[in-house]
Enzyme design. Sequence first.
Site, short mmCIF file in Angstrom:
data_model
loop_
_atom_site.label_atom_id
_atom_site.label_comp_id
_atom_site.label_asym_id
_atom_site.label_seq_id
_atom_site.Cartn_x
_atom_site.Cartn_y
_atom_site.Cartn_z
N CYS A 82 27.09 30.71 85.00
CA CYS A 82 27.18 29.65 83.99
C CYS A 82 27.30 28.28 84.68
O CYS A 82 26.40 27.88 85.41
CB CYS A 82 28.30 29.91 83.01
SG CYS A 82 28.15 28.93 81.49
N HIS A 192 26.16 34.87 81.05
CA HIS A 192 27.37 35.53 81.53
C HIS A 192 27.12 37.02 81.68
O HIS A 192 27.23 37.77 80.70
CB HIS A 192 28.53 35.32 80.55
CG HIS A 192 29.09 33.94 80.55
ND1 HIS A 192 30.11 33.55 81.39
CD2 HIS A 192 28.76 32.84 79.82
CE1 HIS A 192 30.40 32.27 81.18
NE2 HIS A 192 29.59 31.82 80.23
N GLU A 194 29.05 39.16 82.97
CA GLU A 194 30.31 39.88 82.72
C GLU A 194 30.58 40.06 81.23
O GLU A 194 31.46 40.84 80.84
CB GLU A 194 31.48 39.15 83.40
CG GLU A 194 32.03 37.94 82.67
CD GLU A 194 31.20 36.66 82.84
OE1 GLU A 194 31.69 35.59 82.44
OE2 GLU A 194 30.07 36.74 83.36
#
Length: 211
Positions: A82, A192, A194
């Site tokens: 990001c 993202h 994750e």
Amino acid sequence: MKKTVALLDYGSGNLRSAQRAVERVGAQVTVTSDPEVVLAADGLLVPGVGAYDACMEGLKKVQGPRMIGQRLAGSCPVMGICVGMQIMFDKGVEHGVQSQGCGQWPGTVEKLDARVLPHIGWNTVEAGAGSEMFAGLDEATRFYFVHSYGVSRWEFVPDGLTTPPLVSWSTYEQCRFVAAVENGPLWATQFHPEKSGDAGAQLLENWVKSL
């Protein structure tokens, strides 16, 4: 033996979710800003949430740009997520404030040319041909984005001496922007991983395997 990953703690980013995601794909993760740990790890993960200028200020306080530069000079892997990707570019412009980035790539992070911001939610990525980052993932795979700024103009000019970075793109409304970059030891994503479920886990596993 598990690969070691230093997750850079500089006051930005959801460190816990990133730590869990990378541990889930088999790495040993240390949340740290200690230069010795950062430089010794197999991989360095640079998160980032919020304003470009604030992230750069936080990075400078822990000598982040120097540590990133040292690792890359020695071909030691670094991955940005990001705003952690955005700060790899020359500069960012937000609310009329221009901030210098780490300068690994030429280009400016600017407000996306879209009617509705932020760009938030799931979107596909046009992966560059031969991408290692997106190995095992198809073009219909969606990743989780949340951002109002990005890089819409790729300004890298090949010099004929080095392999140019591999750039992957995404489109929001009518705005096409850089979604990911693979540049030797430096990988980065605007989205993202994750927070992107199984697709994000596959991408992070690809990175860990490359360390």
